[in-house]
Design an enzyme around this catalytic site. Structure first.
Site, PDB file in Angstrom:
ATOM      1  N   GLY A  10       0.820  -1.214   0.000  1.00  0.00           N
ATOM      2  CA  GLY A  10       0.000   0.000   0.000  1.00  0.00           C
ATOM      3  C   GLY A  10       0.852   1.263   0.000  1.00  0.00           C
ATOM      4  CE1 TYR A 125     -10.412   3.808   6.527  1.00  0.00           C
ATOM      5  CE2 TYR A 125     -10.801   6.037   7.335  1.00  0.00           C
ATOM      6  CZ  TYR A 125      -9.922   5.031   6.973  1.00  0.00           C
ATOM      7  OH  TYR A 125      -8.569   5.254   7.061  1.00  0.00           O
TER       8      TYR A 125
HETATM    9  N1  LIG Z   1      -4.920   7.467   2.929  1.00  0.00           N
HETATM   10  C1  LIG Z   1      -5.241   8.353   3.862  1.00  0.00           C
HETATM   11  O1  LIG Z   1      -5.525   9.533   3.572  1.00  0.00           O
HETATM   12  C2  LIG Z   1      -5.236   7.945   5.314  1.00  0.00           C
HETATM   13  C3  LIG Z   1      -5.572   8.906   6.273  1.00  0.00           C
HETATM   14  C4  LIG Z   1      -5.540   8.539   7.630  1.00  0.00           C
HETATM   15  C5  LIG Z   1      -5.189   7.242   7.974  1.00  0.00           C
HETATM   16  N2  LIG Z   1      -4.897   6.334   7.015  1.00  0.00           N
HETATM   17  C6  LIG Z   1      -4.526   4.990   7.443  1.00  0.00           C
HETATM   18  O2  LIG Z   1      -3.209   4.731   6.981  1.00  0.00           O
HETATM   19  C7  LIG Z   1      -3.038   3.333   6.773  1.00  0.00           C
HETATM   20  C8  LIG Z   1      -2.417   3.081   5.412  1.00  0.00           C
HETATM   21  O3  LIG Z   1      -3.301   3.547   4.423  1.00  0.00           O
HETATM   22  P1  LIG Z   1      -2.862   3.768   2.912  1.00  0.00           P
HETATM   23  O4  LIG Z   1      -3.276   5.147   2.562  1.00  0.00           O
HETATM   24  O5  LIG Z   1      -1.464   3.312   2.707  1.00  0.00           O
HETATM   25  O6  LIG Z   1      -3.888   2.786   2.192  1.00  0.00           O
HETATM   26  P2  LIG Z   1      -3.686   1.759   0.989  1.00  0.00           P
HETATM   27  O7  LIG Z   1      -2.761   2.327  -0.040  1.00  0.00           O
HETATM   28  O8  LIG Z   1      -5.066   1.387   0.589  1.00  0.00           O
HETATM   29  O9  LIG Z   1      -2.956   0.540   1.670  1.00  0.00           O
HETATM   30  C9  LIG Z   1      -3.624  -0.413   2.427  1.00  0.00           C
HETATM   31  C10 LIG Z   1      -2.984  -1.732   2.132  1.00  0.00           C
HETATM   32  O10 LIG Z   1      -3.641  -2.739   2.909  1.00  0.00           O
HETATM   33  C11 LIG Z   1      -3.822  -3.859   2.071  1.00  0.00           C
HETATM   34  N3  LIG Z   1      -4.876  -4.730   2.546  1.00  0.00           N
HETATM   35  C12 LIG Z   1      -6.215  -4.628   2.363  1.00  0.00           C
HETATM   36  N4  LIG Z   1      -6.839  -5.680   2.906  1.00  0.00           N
HETATM   37  C13 LIG Z   1      -5.875  -6.456   3.453  1.00  0.00           C
HETATM   38  C14 LIG Z   1      -5.883  -7.697   4.129  1.00  0.00           C
HETATM   39  N5  LIG Z   1      -7.030  -8.362   4.367  1.00  0.00           N
HETATM   40  N6  LIG Z   1      -4.710  -8.219   4.544  1.00  0.00           N
HETATM   41  C15 LIG Z   1      -3.545  -7.578   4.297  1.00  0.00           C
HETATM   42  N7  LIG Z   1      -3.466  -6.423   3.638  1.00  0.00           N
HETATM   43  C16 LIG Z   1      -4.621  -5.858   3.232  1.00  0.00           C
HETATM   44  C17 LIG Z   1      -4.129  -3.283   0.712  1.00  0.00           C
HETATM   45  O11 LIG Z   1      -3.951  -4.243  -0.289  1.00  0.00           O
HETATM   46  P3  LIG Z   1      -4.789  -4.138  -1.658  1.00  0.00           P
HETATM   47  O12 LIG Z   1      -4.353  -2.846  -2.298  1.00  0.00           O
HETATM   48  O13 LIG Z   1      -4.392  -5.350  -2.400  1.00  0.00           O
HETATM   49  O14 LIG Z   1      -6.240  -4.099  -1.255  1.00  0.00           O
HETATM   50  C18 LIG Z   1      -3.120  -2.153   0.651  1.00  0.00           C
HETATM   51  O15 LIG Z   1      -1.882  -2.620   0.179  1.00  0.00           O
HETATM   52  C19 LIG Z   1      -4.406   2.706   6.986  1.00  0.00           C
HETATM   53  O16 LIG Z   1      -4.494   2.207   8.289  1.00  0.00           O
HETATM   54  C20 LIG Z   1      -5.363   3.885   6.838  1.00  0.00           C
HETATM   55  O17 LIG Z   1      -6.557   3.669   7.546  1.00  0.00           O
HETATM   56  C21 LIG Z   1      -4.898   6.649   5.692  1.00  0.00           C
END
Ligand SMILES: NC(=O)c1ccc[n+]([C@@H]2O[C@H](COP(=O)([O-])OP(=O)(O)OC[C@H]3O[C@@H](n4cnc5c(N)ncnc54)[C@H](OP(=O)(O)O)[C@@H]3O)[C@@H](O)[C@H]2O)c1
Length: 280
Positions: A10, A125
């Site tokens: 991710g 979410y």
């Molecule tokens: N993006 C934002 O603006 C934001 C803001 C605040 C907090 N966060 C938090 O930051 C963290 C990282 O988010 P990100 O932005 O890097 O999101 P992301 O790019 O969607 O990364 C999430 C990763 O988790 C993987 N995943 C999904 N289901 C899974 C499972 N069952 N087992 C193992 N891996 C799984 C996804 O794989 P696939 O791609 O194959 O589904 C993806 O690689 C998360 O906890 C999110 O809630 C994000």
């Protein structure tokens, strides 16, 4: 130190893998294909095999609007999955650094949200992420729960990339002024997460996001300014762009911890990200 990263494919996960490797750690990068955190047994076996000192849980269901129609899928990863990772980490004596979100708050304050402020997510979410925080804390006393916000970085669709694409296609664009938050570059956050993994005594909740605050509209303006894109940014309200999930109006994160990890200003993060895009 040996460090295992879940969700390593991710946007944040890959930044954490890079940061940890750069700092000389022995990194096990577990993508979803390699470790599905919804599978408790597989998660436990993976950690027993790797025996890391710390786990950084970047696996998440991050489709904020999609979660409204699929609570079960969101909860399986964000709530139960987080609990599985924390329990498996506890079983091997590892610290868990778990990533959560500003969307656990309802946005009703007008000054930065502190770690002890009351949580009241507006959507599914945020509810599942909050359940994940609780599951992690319950399963493993050695936990650091990091609430962050408005991430952008390499490797996944993000607001900065969207604006850069739209800004070259259009003369003007409407962007909301009524959501205020802390844009955060994954490169800056990743270093802080590794820092926490190195300091297992820093348990509990941490608010860590790009310093400062802005609206999405102000962020768009800054992106165009820095990228030299000539596109007018018009003000808009969230009501003009109805979406399945409500977002908090004000989700700026502050910290009441004695020694908080403070990231550089969000503008610095944006500059760094734009620089990496040019050289990529
Ligand atoms: N993006 C934002 O603006 C934001 C803001 C605040 C907090 N966060 C938090 O930051 C963290 C990282 O988010 P990100 O932005 O890097 O999101 P992301 O790019 O969607 O990364 C999430 C990763 O988790 C993987 N995943 C999904 N289901 C899974 C499972 N069952 N087992 C193992 N891996 C799984 C996804 O794989 P696939 O791609 O194959 O589904 C993806 O690689 C998360 O906890 C999110 O809630 C994000």
């Amino acid at each position: 130190m040996k460090l295992l990263v879940t969700g390593a494919g991710g946007m944040l996960g890959r930044a954490v893998v890079d940061a940890a490797a750069r700092l000389g750690h022995d990194v096990v990068a577990a993508t979803r294909a390699e470790l599905d955190v919804t599978d408790a047994g597989a998660t436990r076996r993976a950690l027993l095999a790797a025996r890391p000192r710390a786990v950084v849980n970047c696996a998440a269901y991050t489709d904020v609007d999609g979660a409204e129609g699929d609570r079960r899928a969101a909860a399986a990863v964000n709530a139960e999955g987080a609990g599985h990772v924390a329990a498996a980490a506890a079983a091997v004596g590892a610290l868990i650094v778990h990533v959560s979100t500003d969307y656990v708050f309802d946005g009703s304050k007008r000054e930065p949200w502190l770690e002890s402020d009351p949580v009241a997510p507006l959507g599914v979410y945020g509810e599942t992420k909050l359940a994940g925080e609780r599951a992690v804390a319950e399963a493993n006393p050695a936990h650091a729960i990091v609430r962050t916000a408005w991430l952008f970085g390499a490797g996944a669709k993000n607001f900065v990339d969207t604006m850069l694409a739209l800004g070259t296609q259009r003369d003007e664009i409407s962007v909301v002024t009524d959501q205020i938050g802390c844009p955060t570059w994954t490169g800056h956050l990743a270093s802080a997460l590794v820092d926490l993994a190195e300091h297992p005594q820093e348990t509990g909740i941490h608010h860590i996001a790009g310093a400062g605050q802005c609206s999405w509209n102000e962020l768009a303006l800054e992106i165009f300014e820095r990228a030299g894109i000539d596109c007018r940014v018009l003000p808009a309200t969230s009501e003009q762009f109805p979406r399945p999930a409500r977002r908090p109006a004000y989700s700026v994160l502050g910290s009441e911890r004695r020694d908080p990890l403070v990231l550089p200003a969000w503008q610095d993060g944006l500059a760094q990200y734009l620089a990496t895009r040019v050289t990529a």
